[in-house]
Design an enzyme around this catalytic site. Sequence first.
Site, PDB file in Angstrom:
ATOM      1  N   GLY A 127       1.730  11.832 -16.611  1.00  0.00           N
ATOM      2  CA  GLY A 127       0.239  10.359 -16.591  1.00  0.00           C
ATOM      3  C   GLY A 127      -0.976  11.563 -16.240  1.00  0.00           C
ATOM      4  O   GLY A 127      -1.948  11.105 -15.013  1.00  0.00           O
ATOM      5  N   ASP A 139      -6.891   8.474 -14.717  1.00  0.00           N
ATOM      6  CA  ASP A 139      -8.148   8.566 -14.277  1.00  0.00           C
ATOM      7  C   ASP A 139      -7.950   9.664 -12.678  1.00  0.00           C
ATOM      8  O   ASP A 139      -8.140  10.246 -12.005  1.00  0.00           O
ATOM      9  CB  ASP A 139      -8.425   7.649 -13.730  1.00  0.00           C
ATOM     10  CG  ASP A 139      -9.993   7.228 -14.448  1.00  0.00           C
ATOM     11  OD1 ASP A 139     -10.305   8.255 -14.846  1.00  0.00           O
ATOM     12  OD2 ASP A 139     -10.439   6.465 -13.559  1.00  0.00           O
ATOM     13  N   ALA A 156      -4.697  10.884 -11.647  1.00  0.00           N
ATOM     14  CA  ALA A 156      -4.132  12.513 -11.738  1.00  0.00           C
ATOM     15  C   ALA A 156      -5.361  13.226 -12.019  1.00  0.00           C
ATOM     16  O   ALA A 156      -5.858  14.333 -11.218  1.00  0.00           O
ATOM     17  CB  ALA A 156      -3.908  12.531 -13.095  1.00  0.00           C
ATOM     18  N   LYS A 157      -6.415  12.924 -12.301  1.00  0.00           N
ATOM     19  CA  LYS A 157      -7.797  14.064 -12.387  1.00  0.00           C
ATOM     20  C   LYS A 157      -8.666  13.686 -11.238  1.00  0.00           C
ATOM     21  O   LYS A 157      -9.394  14.389 -10.451  1.00  0.00           O
ATOM     22  CB  LYS A 157      -8.799  13.516 -13.637  1.00  0.00           C
ATOM     23  CG  LYS A 157      -8.802  14.409 -14.861  1.00  0.00           C
ATOM     24  CD  LYS A 157      -9.201  13.957 -16.327  1.00  0.00           C
ATOM     25  CE  LYS A 157      -9.413  12.404 -16.361  1.00  0.00           C
ATOM     26  NZ  LYS A 157     -10.183  11.617 -17.747  1.00  0.00           N
ATOM     27  N   ARG A 179       1.343  11.288 -23.258  1.00  0.00           N
ATOM     28  CA  ARG A 179       1.446  11.387 -24.173  1.00  0.00           C
ATOM     29  C   ARG A 179       0.374  11.788 -25.285  1.00  0.00           C
ATOM     30  O   ARG A 179       0.621  12.971 -25.583  1.00  0.00           O
ATOM     31  CB  ARG A 179       1.374   9.582 -24.591  1.00  0.00           C
ATOM     32  CG  ARG A 179       2.259   9.499 -24.168  1.00  0.00           C
ATOM     33  CD  ARG A 179       2.624   7.897 -24.414  1.00  0.00           C
ATOM     34  NE  ARG A 179       0.449   7.552 -24.260  1.00  0.00           N
ATOM     35  CZ  ARG A 179       0.971   5.831 -23.934  1.00  0.00           C
ATOM     36  NH1 ARG A 179       1.980   5.199 -24.237  1.00  0.00           N
ATOM     37  NH2 ARG A 179       0.189   5.411 -23.060  1.00  0.00           N
ATOM     38  N   HIS A 231      -3.273  -2.209   1.235  1.00  0.00           N
ATOM     39  CA  HIS A 231      -3.682  -1.279   2.251  1.00  0.00           C
ATOM     40  C   HIS A 231      -3.922  -1.680   3.537  1.00  0.00           C
ATOM     41  O   HIS A 231      -3.622  -1.870   4.554  1.00  0.00           O
ATOM     42  CB  HIS A 231      -5.148  -0.760   1.185  1.00  0.00           C
ATOM     43  CG  HIS A 231      -4.887  -0.109   0.287  1.00  0.00           C
ATOM     44  ND1 HIS A 231      -3.853   0.599   0.366  1.00  0.00           N
ATOM     45  CD2 HIS A 231      -6.055  -0.058  -0.854  1.00  0.00           C
ATOM     46  CE1 HIS A 231      -4.326   1.401  -1.134  1.00  0.00           C
ATOM     47  NE2 HIS A 231      -4.783   1.098  -2.319  1.00  0.00           N
ATOM     48  N   LYS A 267     -17.410   0.119   3.064  1.00  0.00           N
ATOM     49  CA  LYS A 267     -17.439   0.464   4.077  1.00  0.00           C
ATOM     50  C   LYS A 267     -15.542   0.500   4.562  1.00  0.00           C
ATOM     51  O   LYS A 267     -15.368  -1.323   4.056  1.00  0.00           O
ATOM     52  CB  LYS A 267     -17.814  -0.715   5.573  1.00  0.00           C
ATOM     53  CG  LYS A 267     -18.033   0.124   6.984  1.00  0.00           C
ATOM     54  CD  LYS A 267     -18.618  -0.370   8.003  1.00  0.00           C
ATOM     55  CE  LYS A 267     -20.463  -0.604   8.066  1.00  0.00           C
ATOM     56  NZ  LYS A 267     -20.827  -1.618   9.045  1.00  0.00           N
ATOM     57  N   ARG A 276     -12.164  -4.037  13.411  1.00  0.00           N
ATOM     58  CA  ARG A 276     -12.582  -5.085  14.838  1.00  0.00           C
ATOM     59  C   ARG A 276     -11.978  -5.767  16.179  1.00  0.00           C
ATOM     60  O   ARG A 276     -11.168  -6.583  15.268  1.00  0.00           O
ATOM     61  CB  ARG A 276     -13.628  -5.862  14.301  1.00  0.00           C
ATOM     62  CG  ARG A 276     -15.135  -5.026  13.455  1.00  0.00           C
ATOM     63  CD  ARG A 276     -15.926  -5.734  13.472  1.00  0.00           C
ATOM     64  NE  ARG A 276     -16.574  -5.901  13.999  1.00  0.00           N
ATOM     65  CZ  ARG A 276     -18.250  -5.010  14.011  1.00  0.00           C
ATOM     66  NH1 ARG A 276     -17.980  -4.264  12.606  1.00  0.00           N
ATOM     67  NH2 ARG A 276     -19.396  -4.752  14.884  1.00  0.00           N
ATOM     68  N   TYR A 322     -15.708   3.050  18.571  1.00  0.00           N
ATOM     69  CA  TYR A 322     -17.251   2.675  19.557  1.00  0.00           C
ATOM     70  C   TYR A 322     -16.772   1.657  20.275  1.00  0.00           C
ATOM     71  O   TYR A 322     -16.186   0.190  19.690  1.00  0.00           O
ATOM     72  CB  TYR A 322     -18.219   2.774  18.663  1.00  0.00           C
ATOM     73  CG  TYR A 322     -18.891   1.751  17.712  1.00  0.00           C
ATOM     74  CD1 TYR A 322     -18.571   2.492  16.154  1.00  0.00           C
ATOM     75  CD2 TYR A 322     -19.397   0.339  17.121  1.00  0.00           C
ATOM     76  CE1 TYR A 322     -19.170   1.603  15.561  1.00  0.00           C
ATOM     77  CE2 TYR A 322     -19.819  -0.551  16.728  1.00  0.00           C
ATOM     78  CZ  TYR A 322     -19.115   0.339  15.498  1.00  0.00           C
ATOM     79  OH  TYR A 322     -19.260  -0.503  14.479  1.00  0.00           O
TER      80      TYR A 322
HETATM   81  C1  BG6 Z   1      -7.019   1.527  -4.686  1.00  0.00           C
HETATM   82  C2  BG6 Z   1      -7.629   0.443  -5.461  1.00  0.00           C
HETATM   83  O1  BG6 Z   1      -6.307   1.538  -3.913  1.00  0.00           O
HETATM   84  O2  BG6 Z   1      -8.496   1.747  -3.348  1.00  0.00           O
HETATM   85  C3  BG6 Z   1      -9.379   0.150  -5.518  1.00  0.00           C
HETATM   86  O3  BG6 Z   1      -7.665  -0.083  -6.036  1.00  0.00           O
HETATM   87  C4  BG6 Z   1     -10.099   0.535  -4.377  1.00  0.00           C
HETATM   88  O4  BG6 Z   1      -9.566  -1.027  -5.822  1.00  0.00           O
HETATM   89  C5  BG6 Z   1      -9.524   2.033  -3.795  1.00  0.00           C
HETATM   90  O5  BG6 Z   1     -11.115   0.994  -4.509  1.00  0.00           O
HETATM   91  C6  BG6 Z   1     -10.457   2.069  -2.241  1.00  0.00           C
HETATM   92  O6  BG6 Z   1     -10.057   2.918  -1.922  1.00  0.00           O
HETATM   93  P1  BG6 Z   1     -10.492   4.648  -0.686  1.00  0.00           P
HETATM   94  O7  BG6 Z   1     -10.259   4.798  -0.627  1.00  0.00           O
HETATM   95  O8  BG6 Z   1     -11.741   4.572  -1.595  1.00  0.00           O
HETATM   96  O9  BG6 Z   1     -11.567   2.932   0.390  1.00  0.00           O
END
Ligand code: BG6
Length: 481
Positions: free
Chosen positions: A12, A16, A18-19, A47, A247, A339, A343, A375
């Site tokens: 791939g 995006d 990869a780049k 491809r 995440h 952000k 917290r 903090y």
């Molecule tokens: C990606 C999500 O996994 O994480 C995106 O697909 C999101 O929608 C990005 O913008 C956020 O990553 P970071 O490292 O900029 O907080």
Amino acid sequence: PETGCLSIIVLGASGDLAKKKTFPALYHLFKQGFLQSHEVHIFGYARTKLSDEGLRDRIRGYLSKGEDGESEDLVNFLHLIKYVSGSYDQEEGFVLLDKEISRHESLRNIQVGTSRRLFYLALPPSVYPSVCKMIRSYCMNQSDLGGWTRIVVEKPFGKDLSSAEELSSHLGELFTESQLYRIDHYLGKELVQNLLVLRFANRLFMPLWNRDNIANIQIVFREDFGTEGRGGYFDQYGIIRDIIQNHLLQVFCLVAMEKPVSLKPEYIRDEKVKVLQSVLPIAPEDVVLGQYDGYKDDPTVSQDSNTPTFASVVLRIHNERWEGVPFILKAGKALNSRKAEIRVQFKDVPGDIFKCQSQGRNEFVIRLQPSEAMYMKLTVKKPGLEMSTIQSELDLSYGQRYQGVQIPEAYERLILDTIRGDQQHFVRRDELKAAWEIFTPLLHKIDGGEIKSLPYKPGSRGPAEADELLAKAGYVQTHGY
Ligand code: BG6
């Protein structure tokens, strides 16, 4: 450290991810001497028909940010990159890829060491199954001298429990768990990696980190831009699958898990699985969803879309440490700021003799980005002749404290871990399953239209109902500091 030829294959390569992430991370590793020219070869595969130079031209601009486009490092790095084009489901391309890798391995004289092959799948999930099958059939390291083949995969790992399990079974038939590196780039962030140290290397926190002292914990992700250019993908997934189920849940694990037996990756991942398995089913009244006005202006988004671009979800853990402590996981696009932070709000002081409770509670904030910081909000005596109190902060801002220290990009660190064979910061199969078990019933309700996304203005805090949910979960806003 292992020596011998290392081939990094980015599938791939013209996409995006990869780049923007994979190649820049490789370049930074190269500049710091982690990828030695005499051992490493990088292959792009996609491809599109391109020459080696064609691929280099496409990525050059992403690598040279802030530096001379012709710097020696850049020229040397680009020189390591070769391109192979082929489809994602036909053998020809993969046979050719294997031939190219083997040719370079023999040029690098693998007799002196081992042959290591790292496949990075920067691809849409729809092609994972066929690509993995092709790699397994045609591109594995066959060297008698040892070495390895490792596969890095990116989320989304399925859309719900059953699709994720299907993908896991498929990958499990082709590769062993020790060959699979499921990336969640949040695990590569400096302050996420700091969480275990913070919790388990500081006497200060150990006795406090529980239901007796902590009132509630928020894990928050905000972005100040919408789904621009990614509407088609996003509309199929939504913010829970895009951010929260992976995440934020990974951060949640590190905040809530028990102390592992040691730092052995398997012990750490065992504890993460346990805490995930202790999460109670999510109650509908513990969820607020939002969709920003204008989201549907994107032609790739369905006109009747209920896909949330904002969600606040309260998780509750059924165990001795956390019973009764709400964990509020909140993520949103097109909000008022960018952000990510944790917290931890402590309970009120019993028998408050200063009558200062209304000023706020102790709160420990870990800012993951931007401007990494930790903090602690404290109540202190207001300096001066009077005996009165104010809220202040003990502040450890990384920019100030660690001036001149370059904080590595998440991808950089995780790719290096892959080369070193350290799976601590990667998601194990049972961990992924447990994560989907938490969110799948809720996601099915949302997909079925049972829970509606409330409108909110771009650039706002999200729907007001989310603040009400937060207050209901017991969060007390700090005033007067
Ligand atoms: C990606 C999500 O996994 O994480 C995106 O697909 C999101 O929608 C990005 O913008 C956020 O990553 P970071 O490292 O900029 O907080």
